[in-house]
Design an enzyme around this catalytic site. Structure first.
Site, PDB file in Angstrom:
ATOM      1  N   TYR A 144       0.682  -1.235   0.156  1.00 25.81           N
ATOM      2  CA  TYR A 144       0.078   0.077   0.122  1.00 25.81           C
ATOM      3  C   TYR A 144       0.928   1.305   0.051  1.00 25.81           C
ATOM      4  O   TYR A 144       1.778   1.263   0.703  1.00 25.81           O
ATOM      5  CB  TYR A 144      -0.794   0.034   1.520  1.00 25.81           C
ATOM      6  CG  TYR A 144      -1.980   1.407   1.213  1.00 25.81           C
ATOM      7  CD1 TYR A 144      -2.821   1.454   0.437  1.00 25.81           C
ATOM      8  CD2 TYR A 144      -1.644   2.030   2.400  1.00 25.81           C
ATOM      9  CE1 TYR A 144      -3.806   2.136   0.522  1.00 25.81           C
ATOM     10  CE2 TYR A 144      -2.554   3.135   2.444  1.00 25.81           C
ATOM     11  CZ  TYR A 144      -3.719   3.115   1.584  1.00 25.81           C
ATOM     12  OH  TYR A 144      -4.399   4.322   1.590  1.00 25.81           O
ATOM     13  N   ASP A 240       9.064   2.472   0.950  1.00 22.41           N
ATOM     14  CA  ASP A 240       8.287   3.305   1.283  1.00 22.41           C
ATOM     15  C   ASP A 240       8.223   2.821   3.018  1.00 22.41           C
ATOM     16  O   ASP A 240       7.654   1.617   3.262  1.00 22.41           O
ATOM     17  CB  ASP A 240       6.791   2.762   0.684  1.00 22.41           C
ATOM     18  CG  ASP A 240       5.454   3.669   1.521  1.00 22.41           C
ATOM     19  OD1 ASP A 240       5.910   4.101   2.545  1.00 22.41           O
ATOM     20  OD2 ASP A 240       4.511   3.657   0.956  1.00 22.41           O
ATOM     21  N   LYS A 268       3.571   8.648   9.640  1.00 21.56           N
ATOM     22  CA  LYS A 268       3.257   7.977  10.934  1.00 21.56           C
ATOM     23  C   LYS A 268       4.055   8.290  12.022  1.00 21.56           C
ATOM     24  O   LYS A 268       4.058   9.257  12.646  1.00 21.56           O
ATOM     25  CB  LYS A 268       2.982   6.401  10.541  1.00 21.56           C
ATOM     26  CG  LYS A 268       1.877   6.385   9.638  1.00 21.56           C
ATOM     27  CD  LYS A 268       1.248   4.888   9.745  1.00 21.56           C
ATOM     28  CE  LYS A 268       0.317   4.375   8.738  1.00 21.56           C
ATOM     29  NZ  LYS A 268      -1.130   4.658   8.779  1.00 21.56           N
TER      30      LYS A 268
HETATM   31  C1  LIG Z   1       3.037   1.836   3.689  1.00 23.24           C
HETATM   32  C2  LIG Z   1       2.135   3.014   3.507  1.00 23.24           C
HETATM   33  N1  LIG Z   1       2.413   3.973   2.336  1.00 23.24           N
HETATM   34  C3  LIG Z   1       1.526   5.046   2.472  1.00 23.24           C
HETATM   35  C4  LIG Z   1       0.658   5.264   3.384  1.00 23.24           C
HETATM   36  C5  LIG Z   1      -0.226   6.567   2.879  1.00 23.24           C
HETATM   37  O1  LIG Z   1      -0.067   7.311   4.104  1.00 23.24           O
HETATM   38  P1  LIG Z   1      -1.147   8.509   4.662  1.00 23.24           P
HETATM   39  O2  LIG Z   1      -2.419   7.649   5.050  1.00 23.24           O
HETATM   40  O3  LIG Z   1      -0.551   9.167   5.529  1.00 23.24           O
HETATM   41  O4  LIG Z   1      -1.413   9.061   3.322  1.00 23.24           O
HETATM   42  C6  LIG Z   1       0.244   4.220   4.310  1.00 23.24           C
HETATM   43  C7  LIG Z   1      -0.739   4.467   5.247  1.00 23.24           C
HETATM   44  O5  LIG Z   1      -1.194   3.500   5.952  1.00 23.24           O
HETATM   45  C8  LIG Z   1       1.189   3.054   4.382  1.00 23.24           C
HETATM   46  O6  LIG Z   1       0.980   2.144   5.168  1.00 23.24           O
END
Ligand SMILES: Cc1ncc(COP(=O)(O)O)c(C=O)c1O
Length: 442
Positions: A144, A240, A268
């Site tokens: 994700y 990521d 986060k």
């Molecule tokens: C691995 C990863 N990348 C990107 C995101 C997106 O982040 P945001 O919710 O701050 O847009 C998330 C959100 O849970 C994530 O777990």
């Protein structure tokens, strides 16, 4: 034992009149038995509007790594607040917080501030395209990278079980043209794409631990293999680390596995619960924002959230933080495994540092395909039984620990898990694939 949530139910009803579904993100609509409303958080605990207190393993879906209301974080934000909300201009915390990130994460020279992980992933891709002159990107199924049209692809199968379709209604099919989907853990699936010039690949995006689909650690040598393939083909490697950053080690998965990506996406845990994200990495790639790559955002580098970044990194830098995370994570995972065994329930538990994943109905989970075969219906019943016993967890099986969770909290939680599993085995029977013959594919 908690039996009802009348005030939450009433507030949720009222909220539905002004907020679609009564929630601020669609994902929260899936909270069980229905979205709850909270009054306050303190350390590892949350108190809801009905006055029930829970040990919190949701932690705001990950950010609250220091627990709720940590004094160092609260003080840093409170000290900053009287001096204005935002300047839209330079201030010292922009580079002080960036220096803290650079000092913490190996191989990082520069930091671009952003507001959410979804945004930061987007600018990472733009930078990679500009650096390589190529257009498409590789994404692993089950990973994700936010909710944008660009990235919400190959995350969960659609109603027909297909991963190569848009991830949401309203997303233009053209988004599919830019992505090549690969399989986590399978280097060959990546190699065949990256080595084909016709694929026109600018970047390879991965969650270095597949936290969003099973908390699946990379196989030995896998991240180094991805690094080598990116070097060979001139592809930008993007970790990521929105979940893993500042959580699996101070330097995130980059430090933990000793493999340096070109870009790291952070959010986060970076600010302990305040809304901020960042792309960090090599100067040659990030400095392109001074050479024609547009990176904008009214709230980028907001002083209040950067005070939170600085305080969070400083607090996480104290000796013993990460060994304590390992101990607490292992104790929770071991306690859960023992509990499942005791009740004759087939289920796996994955754990990497303070991130734990319950996987009902399977002996192990090393692949996204195995993850998809889990028995969510059975686990949903466990979630409600846990809530009734004062433990608040995410839908889907992932648990987060904060620095505020003590080993005694973990033991209390394992006892609640034991009771919850016993109660669900009575009411629901075993998880679906406890019938071992219904074998898990993958
Ligand atoms: C691995 C990863 N990348 C990107 C995101 C997106 O982040 P945001 O919710 O701050 O847009 C998330 C959100 O849970 C994530 O777990």
């Amino acid at each position: 034992m908690i039996d009802s949530w009348p005030t939450s139910a009433r507030l949720w009803d009222r909220a539905k009149a002004s907020l679609p579904g009564g929630v601020s993100t669609g994902m929260r609509a899936s909270m069980l038995p229905h979205p709850l409303f909270f009054r306050s958080g303190q350390g590892p605990s949350l108190t809801d509007v009905d006055g029930h207190t829970y040990l919190d393993y949701v932690l705001g879906w990950g950010p609250v790594i220091l627990g709720h209301g940590h004094p160092a974080l609260t003080d840093a934000v409170a000290r900053r607040l009287p001096h204005g909300a935002t300047f839209g201009a330079g201030h010292e915390l922009e580079y002080l917080a960036a220096e803290a990130v650079i000092e913490a994460i190996p191989g990082v020279d520069r930091v671009l501030w952003s507001n959410t992980g979804s945004e930061a992933d987007q600018i990472a891709l733009r930078l990679a395209r500009a650096a390589t002159g190529r257009h498409r990107f590789v994404k692993m199924t089950g990973h994700y990278h936010g909710w944008s049209d660009t990235f919400l692809l190959g995350y969960r199968p659609d109603a027909n079980g297909r991963l190569d379709q848009p991830g949401t209604k309203g997303q233009h099919k053209s988004a599919l043209a830019d992505v090549a989907l690969a399989t986590w853990g399978d280097l060959d699936s990546v190699a065949s794409i990256l080595r084909d010039p016709a694929q026109d690949i600018a970047a390879l995006f991965v969650e270095p631990v597949l936290c969003n689909s099973g908390v699946i650690a990379p196989p030995d040598g896998y991240l180094a293999g991805l690094r080598a393939l990116c070097d060979e083909t001139g592809t930008v490697l993007v970790f990521d680390e929105v979940i893993t950053g500042f959580r699996l080690a101070r330097g995130g998965a980059t430090e933990r596995y000793g493999v340096l990506p070109d870009l790291v996406v952070l959010a986060k845990a970076l600010a302990g619960g305040y809304p901020v994200a960042a792309v960090a990495g090599r100067a040659s790639i990030l400095d392109q924002t001074t050479q024609g790559v547009v990176h904008a955002g009214t709230y980028n580098g907001n002083p209040v959230v950067l005070a939170a970044v600085q305080a969070t990194i400083e607090t996480l830098s104290a000796p013993g933080v990460y060994p304590a995370f390992e101990d607490a994570g292992r104790r929770l995972a071991d306690g859960m495994r023992t509990t499942l065994d005791k009740h004759g329930v087939v289920g796996a538990v994955n754990q990497v540092g303070p991130v734990v994943q319950v996987l009902p109905g399977m002996d192990r989970c090393d692949t996204f395909t195995q993850f998809l075969a889990g028995d969510q219906q059975w686990y949903d019943a466990v979630i409600v039984e846990l809530l009734r016993r004062g433990v608040f967890v995410l839908p889907g099986g992932r648990w987060y620990l904060s620095t505020a969770h003590t080993l005694a909290d973990v033991d209390t939680t394992v006892s609640a898990f034991d009771e919850a599993v016993a109660a669900t085995v009575l009411t629901q029977g075993q998880p679906r694939s406890a019938m071992r013959d219904e074998s898990v594919v993958g």
